[in-house]
Design an enzyme around this catalytic site. Structure first.
Site, PDB file in Angstrom:
ATOM      1  NE  ARG A 102      -2.809  -1.192   2.611  1.00  0.00           N
ATOM      2  CZ  ARG A 102      -3.832  -2.020   2.469  1.00  0.00           C
ATOM      3  NH1 ARG A 102      -5.007  -1.553   2.180  1.00  0.00           N
ATOM      4  NH2 ARG A 102      -3.662  -3.314   2.644  1.00  0.00           N
ATOM      5  CB  THR A 103       3.230   2.625   2.475  1.00  0.00           C
ATOM      6  OG1 THR A 103       2.329   2.332   3.541  1.00  0.00           O
ATOM      7  CG2 THR A 103       3.890   3.951   2.736  1.00  0.00           C
TER       8      THR A 103
ATOM      9  CG  HIS B  74       3.159   4.962   8.601  1.00  0.00           C
ATOM     10  ND1 HIS B  74       3.545   5.708   7.516  1.00  0.00           N
ATOM     11  CD2 HIS B  74       2.576   3.855   8.085  1.00  0.00           C
ATOM     12  CE1 HIS B  74       3.211   5.069   6.398  1.00  0.00           C
ATOM     13  NE2 HIS B  74       2.609   3.948   6.723  1.00  0.00           N
TER      14      HIS B  74
ATOM     15  CE  LYS C  37      25.117  -7.978  -4.184  1.00  0.00           C
ATOM     16  NZ  LYS C  37      25.450  -7.075  -5.284  1.00  0.00           N
TER      17      LYS C  37
ATOM     18  NE  ARG D  92       6.802   1.006   5.647  1.00  0.00           N
ATOM     19  CZ  ARG D  92       5.523   0.626   5.559  1.00  0.00           C
ATOM     20  NH1 ARG D  92       5.206  -0.621   5.274  1.00  0.00           N
ATOM     21  NH2 ARG D  92       4.565   1.498   5.761  1.00  0.00           N
TER      22      ARG D  92
END
Lengths: 315, 172
Positions: free
Chosen positions: A59-60, A137, A87, A109
């Site tokens: 969604r975001t 958020h 890595k 995020r």
């Protein structure tokens, strides 16, 4: 002057009530772009935005991506699994090498609270927090506010009940800070194991009984019960959670007649919310998704000239 | 300009628009935020009164199309574009208060193109003060005012400013 004076958007905590209204007004004006024949404006032409997602998100991430595309920005998507993070590269090194490509905005995020804040100190680009750990958020809270304001006309004076896994929810945190800044009466409801003991400090009243939270509520916000945390034994069983905290049609009768139901998604139907509530006319869950794009366009637009400003000390 | 002169100029523009367009065209009037909106509204009223039929009236916000957004710092306040009719195949008259560099009109034209394909677009302004930076001319002008680079023309309208006049200011 109508302008955000920050380089970054790291959390709701840094914003004043005026800033929040500015973002919401701007988002309101941007909604019409989605209704046009050409769903694109040239505003961010020539700007580069990097989407840096260290945690899974549909969604975001797609909402940010669409917002960036509608503003004509050039975009670059990084997900942890396909980048050098797998890595063993550190966040700081990843950030520095991305910074060398001279982006204007980085949307991040990350599973750790504070990751965007570190980037903000290290990078010249504007940083937008798209969710950091269990911290904040901000764009989700802003789109929630936009949704409430569009339906109710105001936020000030409303009773807003937030129910669910408050402890692990960055949405609950950002929402609570935002709604109380704008003068709403916020109730946080959860079993005692799923609510931090000092949550009151953010401006919410706490209760363990959903009936008390729903009583005459103008807005009912349900949060996802994070199934991946089930083994940590915060609740006895999902069935018991549903029996005590699930949002059913019967329980909805406690709220005001013109109440609305919200959920930031993804939903667990039959756990925190019943299907006939989620799909009822008073549910604005899909409005939230639509408003998400306009809200993110507003934040991108308002921050787009601010790269290179000094980062704020702490928020 | 005083209120009477401003009203006279708008009457003349309204008459010119009707003369040029009404016989063979479906047309609509679109005001550019902010003061163009009020002027467009007034023009619309005057034309409706003469033609005895409703004329579509819209509002265009050009902020998203400005060419100075790449600069650092202040973002102009965004407002909604409200054009709730189909502009395809219409003749449109864009209305603004002052025509100066022509950059606002350039942005407005870009904005209109994204909303559809009008038959033609014309421009009406209350004041043309010269100093164009782009090849743009108005079709209807209330008044030409000779100005110097360091002067600015301010149109004050009742709806926005609580007074009605056009003044020339020398910038300090």
């Amino acid at each position: 002057m109508a302008s955000l004076t920050y380089k970054d958007l790291l959390g709701i905590a840094q914003l004043s009530a005026d800033d929040i209204h500015l973002i919401l007004d701007t988002a309101e004006a941007l909604k019409q772009v989605a209704d046009r024949a050409v769903k694109k404006v040239p505003t961010l032409r020539g700007k580069t935005v990097i989407n840096l997602f260290f945690e899974p998100s549909t969604r975001t991430r797609s909402s940010f991506e669409l917002a960036e595309k509608r503003l004509s920005a050039d975009i670059l998507n990084f997900t942890a699994s396909t980048s050098s993070v797998s890595k063993g590269e550190s966040l700081l090194d990843t950030a520095r090498s991305l910074e060398a490509m001279a982006p204007d905005i980085i949307v991040i995020r990350h599973a750790s609270a504070g990751a965007p804040h570190m980037l903000a100190r290290e990078c010249r680009s504007s940083i937008i927090n798209a969710g950091d750990g269990m911290h904040e958020h901000p764009t989700q809270a802003l789109l929630d506010a936009l949704t409430i304001r569009s339906v109710k006309g105001r936020i000030d004076g409303l009773k807003i009940a937030i129910t669910g896994d408050i402890a692990h929810s960055r949405v609950a945190r950002s929402d609570t800070i935002l709604f109380s800044k704008l003068g709403a009466e916020v109730w946080a409801c959860a079993p005692p194991t799923l609510i931090p003991w000092d949550f009151e400090k953010l401006g919410a009243r706490i209760t363990g009984h959903i009936e008390e939270a729903l009583d005459a509520a103008d807005v009912v916000m349900m949060l996802r019960l994070q199934l991946e945390r089930q083994h940590e034994a915060f609740i006895p069983s999902m069935r018991e959670y549903y029996n005590f905290y699930g949002l059913t049609r019967e329980r909805m009768r406690l709220a005001k007649k013109d109440t609305i139901v919200m959920h930031p998604g993804p939903m667990n139907r039959g756990v925190e919310i019943d299907s006939d509530v989620a799909d009822a006319p008073y549910s604005v869950i899909l409005n939230q998704v639509a408003n998400g794009v306009a809200t993110r366009m507003a934040v991108l637009y308002l921050l787009s000239g601010n790269a290179g400003l000094k980062p704020r000390k702490r928020s | 300009m005083n209120p009477a002169e401003m009203d006279l100029a708008l009457n003349r523009i309204a008459a010119e628009i009707i003369e040029k367009l009404s016989a063979h065209d479906e047309f609509a009037i679109i005001g550019i935020r902010r003061r163009g909106v009020h002027l467009a509204h007034r023009l619309c009223g005057k034309i409706e009164e003469i033609l005895k039929r409703p004329i579509a009236n819209g509002i265009l916000d050009i902020t998203l199309y400005r060419d100075d957004l790449t600069t650092v710092g202040h973002r102009p306040m965004l407002r909604e574009t409200i054009i709730d009719f189909d502009i395809n195949n219409l003749s449109l008259i864009l209305v603004d208060d002052v025509l100066y560099t022509g950059r606002t009109v350039r942005s407005a034209l870009d904005g209109l193109v994204d909303l559809g394909r009008p038959n033609r677009v014309q421009l009406a302004v209350l004041v043309d003060r010269g100093h164009r930076e782009l090849p743009i001319q108005a079709d209807y002008v209330g008044k030409y005012i000779q100005t110097a680079d360091d002067e600015s023309v301010e149109v004050r309208l009742n709806e926005e400013d609580g007074e009605e006049r056009v003044i020339l200011i020398r910038n300090a």
